[in-house]
Design a protein around this motif. Structure first.
Motif, PDB file in Angstrom:
ATOM      1  N   LEU A   1      -7.028 -10.028  -7.111  1.00  0.00           N
ATOM      2  CA  LEU A   1      -5.881  -9.155  -7.335  1.00  0.00           C
ATOM      3  C   LEU A   1      -4.558  -9.899  -7.174  1.00  0.00           C
ATOM      4  O   LEU A   1      -4.483 -11.017  -6.727  1.00  0.00           O
ATOM      5  CB  LEU A   1      -5.948  -7.996  -6.333  1.00  0.00           C
ATOM      6  N   GLY A   2      -3.504  -9.195  -7.530  1.00  0.00           N
ATOM      7  CA  GLY A   2      -2.159  -9.746  -7.469  1.00  0.00           C
ATOM      8  C   GLY A   2      -1.657 -10.021  -6.075  1.00  0.00           C
ATOM      9  O   GLY A   2      -0.529 -10.461  -5.911  1.00  0.00           O
ATOM     10  N   CYS A   3      -2.454  -9.730  -5.047  1.00  0.00           N
ATOM     11  CA  CYS A   3      -1.967 -10.042  -3.702  1.00  0.00           C
ATOM     12  C   CYS A   3      -1.799 -11.541  -3.532  1.00  0.00           C
ATOM     13  O   CYS A   3      -1.110 -12.000  -2.645  1.00  0.00           O
ATOM     14  CB  CYS A   3      -2.908  -9.478  -2.630  1.00  0.00           C
ATOM     15  N   THR A   4      -2.393 -12.296  -4.408  1.00  0.00           N
ATOM     16  CA  THR A   4      -2.201 -13.748  -4.344  1.00  0.00           C
ATOM     17  C   THR A   4      -1.124 -14.201  -5.337  1.00  0.00           C
ATOM     18  O   THR A   4      -0.797 -15.361  -5.398  1.00  0.00           O
ATOM     19  CB  THR A   4      -3.512 -14.473  -4.682  1.00  0.00           C
ATOM     20  N   SER A   5      -0.618 -13.254  -6.077  1.00  0.00           N
ATOM     21  CA  SER A   5       0.377 -13.599  -7.078  1.00  0.00           C
ATOM     22  C   SER A   5       1.725 -13.872  -6.417  1.00  0.00           C
ATOM     23  O   SER A   5       2.064 -13.273  -5.401  1.00  0.00           O
ATOM     24  CB  SER A   5       0.501 -12.437  -8.069  1.00  0.00           C
TER      25      SER A   5
ATOM     26  N   GLY B  80       4.054 -10.673  -7.020  1.00  0.00           N
ATOM     27  CA  GLY B  80       3.671  -9.401  -6.420  1.00  0.00           C
ATOM     28  C   GLY B  80       3.478  -8.309  -7.441  1.00  0.00           C
ATOM     29  O   GLY B  80       3.258  -7.172  -7.091  1.00  0.00           O
TER      30      GLY B  80
ATOM     31  N   THR C 127      -7.339  -1.331  -4.237  1.00  0.00           N
ATOM     32  CA  THR C 127      -6.194  -1.755  -3.428  1.00  0.00           C
ATOM     33  C   THR C 127      -5.197  -0.607  -3.290  1.00  0.00           C
ATOM     34  O   THR C 127      -4.710  -0.303  -2.191  1.00  0.00           O
ATOM     35  CB  THR C 127      -5.522  -2.985  -4.080  1.00  0.00           C
TER      36      THR C 127
ATOM     37  N   PHE D  14      -6.785 -10.735   4.872  1.00  0.00           N
ATOM     38  CA  PHE D  14      -5.732 -11.402   4.106  1.00  0.00           C
ATOM     39  C   PHE D  14      -4.485 -11.451   4.967  1.00  0.00           C
ATOM     40  O   PHE D  14      -4.335 -10.649   5.888  1.00  0.00           O
ATOM     41  CB  PHE D  14      -5.460 -10.640   2.800  1.00  0.00           C
TER      42      PHE D  14
ATOM     43  N   GLU E   6       1.488 -11.507   4.645  1.00  0.00           N
ATOM     44  CA  GLU E   6       2.358 -11.809   3.501  1.00  0.00           C
ATOM     45  C   GLU E   6       1.702 -11.364   2.181  1.00  0.00           C
ATOM     46  O   GLU E   6       2.333 -10.733   1.335  1.00  0.00           O
ATOM     47  CB  GLU E   6       2.629 -13.311   3.455  1.00  0.00           C
ATOM     48  N   GLN E   7       0.401 -11.683   2.070  1.00  0.00           N
ATOM     49  CA  GLN E   7      -0.330 -11.289   0.855  1.00  0.00           C
ATOM     50  C   GLN E   7      -0.403  -9.767   0.724  1.00  0.00           C
ATOM     51  O   GLN E   7      -0.135  -9.203  -0.338  1.00  0.00           O
ATOM     52  CB  GLN E   7      -1.752 -11.853   0.898  1.00  0.00           C
ATOM     53  N   ILE E   8      -0.761  -9.138   1.818  1.00  0.00           N
ATOM     54  CA  ILE E   8      -0.885  -7.689   1.785  1.00  0.00           C
ATOM     55  C   ILE E   8       0.491  -7.036   1.603  1.00  0.00           C
ATOM     56  O   ILE E   8       0.639  -6.046   0.897  1.00  0.00           O
ATOM     57  CB  ILE E   8      -1.614  -7.179   3.059  1.00  0.00           C
TER      58      ILE E   8
ATOM     59  N   ILE F   9       2.983  -8.105  -0.098  1.00  0.00           N
ATOM     60  CA  ILE F   9       3.375  -8.140  -1.517  1.00  0.00           C
ATOM     61  C   ILE F   9       2.788  -6.938  -2.246  1.00  0.00           C
ATOM     62  O   ILE F   9       3.451  -6.280  -3.039  1.00  0.00           O
ATOM     63  CB  ILE F   9       2.922  -9.476  -2.165  1.00  0.00           C
ATOM     64  N   ASP F  10       1.531  -6.648  -1.936  1.00  0.00           N
ATOM     65  CA  ASP F  10       0.873  -5.530  -2.605  1.00  0.00           C
ATOM     66  C   ASP F  10       1.415  -4.179  -2.134  1.00  0.00           C
ATOM     67  O   ASP F  10       1.611  -3.264  -2.937  1.00  0.00           O
ATOM     68  CB  ASP F  10      -0.639  -5.586  -2.374  1.00  0.00           C
TER      69      ASP F  10
ATOM     70  N   GLY G  94       4.822  -3.782  -3.605  1.00  0.00           N
ATOM     71  CA  GLY G  94       4.661  -3.641  -5.067  1.00  0.00           C
ATOM     72  C   GLY G  94       4.132  -2.261  -5.426  1.00  0.00           C
ATOM     73  O   GLY G  94       4.614  -1.612  -6.357  1.00  0.00           O
TER      74      GLY G  94
END
Lengths: 203, 101
Positions: free
Chosen positions: A31-35, A38, B48, B75, B78-80, B82-83, B86
């Motif tokens: 998923l985009g969580c690694t993007s 975001g 997600t 995770f 920072e990764q979470i 972003i989601d 977003g």
């Protein structure tokens, strides 16, 4: 008649939401969580969503309990010709009003507990007798608690259909004929005559 | 003008939607002129989106939601983050979530 629900056409992206800590050794997050931006899709819309009958019932109940009508496409031919496959209906809560003879209602079936959208063809001592206009037999008597909403609008190919479901002589007559097993033979005859007339008109 | 979505923001479900969790899916029906329009607009969330949605209780800030999810999923925050941000921005833009004043 059954509801059909639309939703998105694109594939569901499985993200970290499906991966608890214990599961992560086996999966990688796509998923985009690694993007770095975001920007990712979390939601699907448009297209078609296949819900089971019980899920459709739950969704309808959720809306009607809030007093909100539902606009949705229906599938099936049990109410043909008054409601056709892919017609769009608005199903509204009854708001304490009593269901009316000839009206088309969404109700929970006696034997299966499933959602159906059929016509009230007779008032009985304990409830209302239901039947699909194109069905060979009645569904049986249902009580008020099983009737969850009524059809207030029918749209077909962008046009609003006004005949056959609003309280009045037309729907009352349909119910009367249906209760006496006369609706199906009359409709069959009428459709044949219509076909002949159309063929004659082309000659 | 839309309110800015930050980690200090508290998001609430909009009054212009009906959302139900049905058979494991979050199904969101927007109300258009007071009618739930499942014909033209019906939303479902992916896993997600669903995980974030389930943490929104109208009390937690998005920063707190990130912390809770970081504890649950392997995770980084920072990764979470972003989601979560977003997701919140997208939902607010679509009118599915509102920013609590």
């Amino acid at each position: 008649m059954l509801l059909r629900n639309k939703r998105s056409g694109f594939d569901r992206i499985e993200g970290w939401g499906s991966m608890h800590k214990d599961d992560t050794k086996e999966y990688k997050s796509p998923l985009g969580c690694t993007s770095t931006t975001g920007s990712s899709e979390y939601i699907s819309y448009g297209g078609e969503l296949h819900l089971s009958n019980s899920a459709q019932l739950e969704l309808l109940l959720g809306l009607l309990k809030r007093g909100v009508p539902l606009r949705t496409t229906v599938r099936g031919c049990s109410m043909f010709p008054f409601i056709r496959d892919f017609d769009i209906l608005i199903i509204a809560p009854l708001n304490e009003a009593e269901p009316c003879l000839g009206g088309i209602v969404a109700f929970i079936r006696n034997n299966t507990g499933k959602l159906a959208i059929h016509r009230i063809i007779a008032k009985k001592e304990v409830g209302w007798l239901m039947r699909g206009d194109n069905c060979p037999e009645a569904d049986g008597v249902v009580v008020l608690g099983q009737i969850i909403g009524h059809v207030t609008r029918i749209e077909r190919r962008g046009r609003v259909i006004n005949f056959g479901f609003k309280p009045g002589i037309g729907s009352y007559l349909i119910a009367w004929l249906s209760a006496r097993n006369l609706l199906l033979p009359i409709m069959t005859l009428a459709l044949k005559l219509l076909k002949i007339m159309r063929l004659d008109g082309r000659k | 003008m839309r309110a800015e979505v930050t980690t200090d923001t508290v998001c609430v479900f909009s009054e212009d939607i009906v959302a139900r969790e049905i058979e494991g899916d979050i199904i969101i029906v927007p109300l258009v002129s007071g009618i739930g329009d499942a014909d033209d607009e019906l939303y479902t969330l992916n896993e997600t989106g669903k995980a974030i949605w389930q943490k929104l209780d109208g009390k937690l800030t998005l920063g707190q939601v990130i912390s809770v999810l970081t504890d649950e999923y392997a995770f980084s925050d920072e990764q979470i983050g972003i989601d979560v941000l977003g997701f919140a921005v997208e939902m607010v833009r679509r009118g599915i979530l509102a920013v609590k004043e």
